[in-house]
Enzyme design. Sequence first.
Site, PDB file in Angstrom:
ATOM      1  N   LYS A  39       0.839  -1.207   0.000  1.00  0.00           N
ATOM      2  CA  LYS A  39       0.000   0.000   0.000  1.00  0.00           C
ATOM      3  C   LYS A  39       0.873   1.256   0.000  1.00  0.00           C
ATOM      4  O   LYS A  39       2.075   1.186   0.309  1.00  0.00           O
ATOM      5  CB  LYS A  39      -0.901  -0.015   1.242  1.00  0.00           C
ATOM      6  N   ARG A 138     -10.485  -0.099  15.185  1.00  0.00           N
ATOM      7  CA  ARG A 138     -10.246   0.762  14.031  1.00  0.00           C
ATOM      8  C   ARG A 138     -11.231   0.334  12.939  1.00  0.00           C
ATOM      9  O   ARG A 138     -12.265   0.939  12.785  1.00  0.00           O
ATOM     10  CB  ARG A 138      -8.791   0.658  13.560  1.00  0.00           C
ATOM     11  N   TYR A 264      16.121  29.322  10.516  1.00  0.00           N
ATOM     12  CA  TYR A 264      14.871  29.974  10.927  1.00  0.00           C
ATOM     13  C   TYR A 264      14.735  29.998  12.439  1.00  0.00           C
ATOM     14  O   TYR A 264      15.022  29.011  13.117  1.00  0.00           O
ATOM     15  CB  TYR A 264      13.674  29.213  10.362  1.00  0.00           C
ATOM     16  N   MET A 312      12.476  24.176   4.124  1.00  0.00           N
ATOM     17  CA  MET A 312      11.686  23.406   3.158  1.00  0.00           C
ATOM     18  C   MET A 312      12.571  22.638   2.173  1.00  0.00           C
ATOM     19  O   MET A 312      12.288  21.504   1.800  1.00  0.00           O
ATOM     20  CB  MET A 312      10.739  24.320   2.378  1.00  0.00           C
TER      21      MET A 312
HETATM   22  C1  LIG Z   1      -0.417  -1.663   6.829  1.00  0.00           C
HETATM   23  C2  LIG Z   1      -1.019  -2.933   7.270  1.00  0.00           C
HETATM   24  C3  LIG Z   1      -0.232  -4.081   7.439  1.00  0.00           C
HETATM   25  C4  LIG Z   1       1.272  -4.068   7.341  1.00  0.00           C
HETATM   26  O1  LIG Z   1       1.772  -3.659   8.590  1.00  0.00           O
HETATM   27  P1  LIG Z   1       3.356  -3.547   8.899  1.00  0.00           P
HETATM   28  O2  LIG Z   1       3.381  -3.154  10.311  1.00  0.00           O
HETATM   29  O3  LIG Z   1       3.876  -2.498   7.992  1.00  0.00           O
HETATM   30  O4  LIG Z   1       3.955  -4.875   8.637  1.00  0.00           O
HETATM   31  C5  LIG Z   1      -0.874  -5.276   7.726  1.00  0.00           C
HETATM   32  N1  LIG Z   1      -2.214  -5.325   7.885  1.00  0.00           N
HETATM   33  C6  LIG Z   1      -3.009  -4.233   7.772  1.00  0.00           C
HETATM   34  C7  LIG Z   1      -4.472  -4.364   7.960  1.00  0.00           C
HETATM   35  C8  LIG Z   1      -2.427  -3.003   7.468  1.00  0.00           C
HETATM   36  O5  LIG Z   1      -3.212  -1.922   7.379  1.00  0.00           O
END
Ligand SMILES: *Cc1c(COP(=O)(O)O)cnc(C)c1O
Length: 371
Positions: A39, A138, A264, A312
């Site tokens: 992802k 969640r 800054y 930046m």
């Molecule tokens: C992002 C995600 C993972 C991967 O988690 P990592 O900690 O990066 O290994 C696995 N399962 C779900 C549902 C996620 O959202």
Amino acid sequence: MNKDFREGLLQIDLGAIGDNYIQLRDRLATGSRCGAVVKADAYGLGMAEVAPALQRRGCRDFFVATQDEGEALRQLLGDDVRIVVLTGVRPGFELDCAGAGLIPTLFTLEQLREWVALCSRAGIAGPCALKVDSGMTRLGMTPEEFDQLLADPALLRSADIRLLLSHLACADEPDHPQNALQLRNFQEAAGRLRQRCPDVELSLANSSGICLGGEYHFDVVRPGSALYGVNPVPGGANPMRAVVELRLPVLQKRRLGTGRSVGYGATQQAAAGSWLATARGGYADGILRAQGGRGCGWACGRRLPMVGRVSMDSAVYDIGALSEVERDGLESIELLNREITVDEMAGYAGTIGYEILTSLGHRYGRRYLGS
Ligand SMILES: *Cc1c(COP(=O)(O)O)cnc(C)c1O
């Protein structure tokens, strides 16, 4: 530096990602498969390069966050892989999802009913994954909704549930009591569902979850961060290979005649005689501003402290630790490498390696090793 790399070089080692995949796979309990989470553009490292590299190492179970990512991944990898969309399907887009052969993760009873009805009306197969909330609060069916599902044999018969998922909230803290609690909740939900749907596969563990031990592995594991070099056992030695290297060009070097404030807000003083270098790469490039005054770069085998706030487009480093010859030759500073890991940088910014990776900027040239 060649033109592609004049604003910095982000080097991504696909061989290391592949090795990390194999290492995780080799730890799994018998019968458990190793998937991969790609992802958010493979955590910022480039899904188009990373996903085929994982496929070449034998990965067939891919997880993405969104349907857009899933559709792009299907184009990239062909029909030979399973693609699960972790945040489900958006109303009105169900048929696109099924058409691309994506498996949506559904987490309410209403979603499941809707999905089954739509697919049956369209006369198409509608494999799906179901997520239960085992304690993270969640995404996932509540225990009450899950009870309702189990009390609806007609729905269970008509739904093509391939996978039952849940996610651990505290897997990176092996001693946290929440892990065992979530494991029990998941086992219980899985046992009840499998009485009605014996072929449903089970998946609980992310990267850190894999390290909790074999009882967390079930049928498929879902590592993301560890593939990309983040330590799945924070506080312990990192068993994963480093994946990213970031090298930034030095724009200006100077020796201060008198003590002066730097950057800054004039937040930090540099003493008379200090040697400073300003390098490209600021918070617009993922050099998080929160690490200002605490972070460091690397050159000639030494850490170089950041001085003052991160801007930046640039940041300032104290290069006083270098010899005169090293200073004269200094053309670039490394921000991430085998020594300064994403976890170390994250520590300076008060965040986690995940955020360092997904923040990496788009103004650098990218070079892929092992492709
Ligand atoms: C992002 C995600 C993972 C991967 O988690 P990592 O900690 O990066 O290994 C696995 N399962 C779900 C549902 C996620 O959202």
